[in-house]
Design an enzyme around this catalytic site. Structure first.
Site, mmCIF file in Angstrom:
data_model
loop_
_atom_site.group_PDB
_atom_site.id
_atom_site.type_symbol
_atom_site.label_atom_id
_atom_site.label_comp_id
_atom_site.label_asym_id
_atom_site.label_seq_id
_atom_site.Cartn_x
_atom_site.Cartn_y
_atom_site.Cartn_z
ATOM 1 N N GLU A 10 -13.884 -10.569 -2.082
ATOM 2 C CA GLU A 10 -12.614 -11.218 -3.375
ATOM 3 C C GLU A 10 -13.666 -11.980 -4.112
ATOM 4 O O GLU A 10 -13.843 -13.252 -4.225
ATOM 5 C CB GLU A 10 -11.780 -11.946 -2.917
ATOM 6 C CG GLU A 10 -10.656 -11.850 -2.391
ATOM 7 C CD GLU A 10 -9.718 -12.332 -1.409
ATOM 8 O OE1 GLU A 10 -9.652 -13.269 -1.746
ATOM 9 O OE2 GLU A 10 -8.146 -11.224 -1.623
ATOM 10 N N GLU B 177 -5.517 -6.719 2.520
ATOM 11 C CA GLU B 177 -5.364 -7.648 2.962
ATOM 12 C C GLU B 177 -3.949 -8.100 2.357
ATOM 13 O O GLU B 177 -3.959 -8.039 0.998
ATOM 14 C CB GLU B 177 -6.004 -8.336 2.405
ATOM 15 C CG GLU B 177 -6.715 -9.148 2.918
ATOM 16 C CD GLU B 177 -7.893 -10.332 2.508
ATOM 17 O OE1 GLU B 177 -7.161 -11.340 2.920
ATOM 18 O OE2 GLU B 177 -9.094 -10.058 2.728
HETATM 19 C C1 GLA Z 1 -8.086 -13.606 0.676
HETATM 20 C C2 GLA Z 1 -8.674 -13.421 1.849
HETATM 21 C C3 GLA Z 1 -9.268 -14.297 3.019
HETATM 22 C C4 GLA Z 1 -7.724 -14.810 3.271
HETATM 23 C C5 GLA Z 1 -6.188 -14.621 2.606
HETATM 24 C C6 GLA Z 1 -5.484 -15.758 2.916
HETATM 25 O O1 GLA Z 1 -7.120 -12.107 0.450
HETATM 26 O O2 GLA Z 1 -9.972 -12.986 1.418
HETATM 27 O O3 GLA Z 1 -10.049 -14.695 3.590
HETATM 28 O O4 GLA Z 1 -8.005 -16.028 2.792
HETATM 29 O O5 GLA Z 1 -6.937 -14.413 1.316
HETATM 30 O O6 GLA Z 1 -4.333 -15.310 1.781
#
Ligand code: GLA
Length: 678
Positions: free
Chosen positions: A158, A318
């Site tokens: 991210e 995710e």
């Molecule tokens: C993001 C991050 C993860 C985690 C999630 C929690 O997607 O990539 O490491 O922090 O959020 O929702």
């Protein structure tokens, strides 16, 4: 343009949809790892992301690596038949690094140095961070490129989530380098930034700074701000590029980094072109989107990500099995929601559904975030739902590689977004996502699938183009839109569009500069509304109350479809339509309420001969239906997010249950079907 390599991952998964999530074994005792693998097998997990936040353990001190534990984890996963999306672990440098290189810490616009102790505490331009990240990436790829479990590289995590802008002196120098490349001469910068205003003329490159906090209650040069958004997205992209280059040099596996769909700081069109496959993280916002807003967001996000992937299958890297922990209030998912949410992404082109994270943590900032294995353990409804989802995804293997078709495109541009929401504009209530969301939703609620397109995209394959709040537009993009209409396309342009060029300079001669001619309207003055103020719009069946924006102007040779009955623009056109060549150009000059917007976009759909994916007199609330098409037939995903059964008029076989589907078959409340039609 890279992209399109998701198929290599699905081949490595024996043609199945990917299912799994972030696996952080370092949070757990090693004697538990074999049990993790056993449970992954039980759930049908076939792909896990490992090592995202492992830098501190992999490099305990500068230049000394400890790969032993990761060797053992990867070997164990491989022996269990689980494939790995291996991170290069650069997402968060360890405390020893930040202490040794304090100048690598990010600095905010007020000049405050941000500390380590959370994550992503680095300046994207820091040479120390960049070389440490390159060394770590090199060490990891050298060790694991040939590991049979590794099928995908996960660069960083991210990007920009917490450090999208840095205002330190290193960033300032990098910004100047970027500006020199863009403008060549300082005079060109002075011209582009309009520095004749407020005595801002620069005589030396060293005078140029990032838009740091200005003197009280005033506004920093807008083009300087706009360029800083551009620079910051590019600077992080440079970090990605450097790490991806190292991975590609030493390894044949595809490379990705996980996007956050409508994330304002990063121009994902530019980023997507550098991915071997596009991957995305999606979390539901529990509050603020109104009824069904979160459900609609699943569809809108997935439409964007598929579009970023150029229509190729992509990976949902995710999402969450149930609650997250980072919103003010974090509701648990309702029974059945896990399955509906996951399948919503698959319906719109994802060839897999992964989660954050395998086991819900017992310590750390995200210990209240759900996981595939909940705190309660496996004797729980959550775990049984996970196992059921795994088995359902296995039954859908044949949808991998198929694609979603759309006749409608929504024009979406990050540069325009940055310019649109700048300070010192006619109204602080202008908000791109509010507008895009309501326009996309108006189509979604009528069963029409949309792609998103970049302003430079080829438009030939679309019938209808929506252009909400495209504040900034180049001459070339405006010409392409006009040509699309002349060639028979239908366009709907929204208010406060076509106002400035790429330098954020007003297009003179009346608004909406770039689209005046195409739309056949001439706006003389904006008449933004006060907070809570409403104006009556007549002409769309019954009267409607519009908010935020009105305009004083006239249709020149456009048909006036609706006008303001009161307020600051009383008597002036609010909605216009004009035939151009073989096509039609609509204009919406205000923020219409949802039913009025639906009405206008419905009429534009009529002009464009766009029809919904299902033939239903009225579209049932909460029904999400979309079609994936492959060489052997098509897959109609019908997901009933609503509380009532709905009739789905289609013929075929439901891949999930194996039952025959006829036009009279109903889909129970909360249920879903994937109807194969050959
Ligand atoms: C993001 C991050 C993860 C985690 C999630 C929690 O997607 O990539 O490491 O922090 O959020 O929702």
């Amino acid at each position: 343009m890279r992209n399109g390599r998701m198929s290599e991952v699905t081949s490595a998964l024996s043609g199945r949809l990917a299912f799994g999530g972030d696996y952080n074994p370092e949070q757990w005792p090693e004697d538990q790892w074999p049990e993790d693998v056993r449970l992954m097998q039980e759930a049908g997990v076939n792909l896990v992301t490992v090592g995202v936040f492992s830098w501190a353990l992999l490099e305990p001190e500068e230049g000394r690596y400890d790969f032993g534990w990761l060797d053992r984890v990867l070997d164990l996963l491989h022996a269990g038949g689980i494939r790995v999306d291996l991170a290069n672990a650069t997402a968060t440098p360890p405390p020893w690094f930040s202490r040794a290189y304090p100048q690598s810490l990010p600095v905010d616009e007020h000049g405050a140095v941000r500390s380590y102790g959370a994550r992503q505490a680095f300046c994207p331009s820091s040479p120390d961070y960049r070389s440490a990240a390159a060394r770590l990436t090199t060490a990891i790829v050298a060790r694991y490129a040939a590991h049979p479990a590794v099928v995908l590289w996960h660069v960083h995590n991210e990007y920009g989530c917490h450090n999208w802008h840095c205002y330190c002196d290193t960033s300032a120098a990098a910004f100047r380098t970027w500006l020199r490349q863009r403008y060549g001469e300082l005079d060109a910068l002075n011209d582009a930034w309009g520095t004749a205003f407020w005595s801002q003329h620069y005589y030396d490159w060293e005078e140029v700074l990032p838009p740091r906090t200005p003197a009280y209650q005033t506004s920093v040069n807008p083009t300087q701000q706009l360029d800083f958004w551009r620079f910051s997205s590019d600077e992080l992209l440079d970090c990605f590029r450097a790490e991806a280059r190292i991975l590609r040099r030493h390894s044949a596996q595809p490379v990705t980094t996980n996007f956050m769909h409508f994330f304002k700081p990063l121009d994902y069109w530019a980023w997507a072109a550098e991915q071997d496959l596009v991957s995305n993280d999606h979390y539901l916002m529990a509050e603020g989107l109104g009824e069904r807003g979160a459900t609609h967001d699943l569809a809108m996000s997935a439409d964007l990500v598929r579009s970023l992937a150029g229509g190729s299958p992509w990976l949902l890297m995710e999402h969450s099995t149930s609650a997250v922990n980072w919103q003010p209030r974090n509701p648990a998912k309702a029974p059945g929601q896990l399955r509906r949410d996951s399948l919503s992404h698959v319906a719109r082109g994802a060839d897999g559904a992964l989660f954050f994270q395998w086991r819900a943590s017992r310590a750390g900032s995200e210990k209240f975030h759900s996981g595939l294995v909940p705190h309660a353990g496996t004797d729980s409804r959550q775990w049984r739902d996970v196992v059921a989802l795994g088995s359902e995804l296995r039954s859908l293997a044949q949808v991998t590689g198929t694609s979603v078709e759309s006749e409608v495109a929504v024009l979406f541009d990050w540069h325009s977004w940055w310019g649109l929401e700048m300070d010192s504009h006619p109204s602080a209530d202008v908000n791109l996502m509010t507008e895009v969301r309501s326009w996309h939703r108006a189509l979604w609620e009528q069963g029409v699938t949309c792609d998103f397109v970049h302003p430079d995209a080829e438009l030939d394959r679309y019938r209808l183009l929506l252009v909400p709040n495209l504040y900034l537009v180049s001459d070339a993009a405006a010409d392409r839109i006009a040509q699309f209409v002349r060639g028979g396309g239908t366009v709907v342009v929204g208010w406060f569009s076509g106002i400035v060029d790429e330098n954020d300079h007003i297009r003179l001669g009346g608004y909406p500069g770039a689209f005046r001619e195409l739309l056949g309207i001439q706006v003389e003055e904006f008449a933004p509304l006060l907070a809570g103020q409403q104006v009556t719009v007549t002409g769309l069946g019954r009267d409607h109350l519009a908010t935020v924006w009105a305009e004083r102007g006239q249709g020149t040779d456009a048909e006036v479809v609706a006008s303001y009955a009161d307020g600051p623009a009383a008597g002036d056109p609010a909605v216009t339509r004009r035939s151009r060549g073989q096509g039609t150009a609509w204009y919406i000059g205000t923020r219409l309420p949802p039913d009025a917007l639906k009405e206008v976009l419905g009429r534009a759909m009529g002009d464009a001969h766009v029809v919904p994916v299902l033939d239903l007199a009225t579209w049932p609330a909460g029904l999400d239906a979309v079609r994936r098409r492959g060489a052997d037939g098509s897959y109609l995903f019908a997901i009933n997010h609503g509380g009532e059964p709905v009739r789905v008029p289609a013929e075929g076989t439901d891949l999930v249950t194996g039952r025959d589907w006829t036009t009279g078959t109903t889909l129970a409340a909360g249920d879903l079907a994937v109807i194969v039609q050959r």
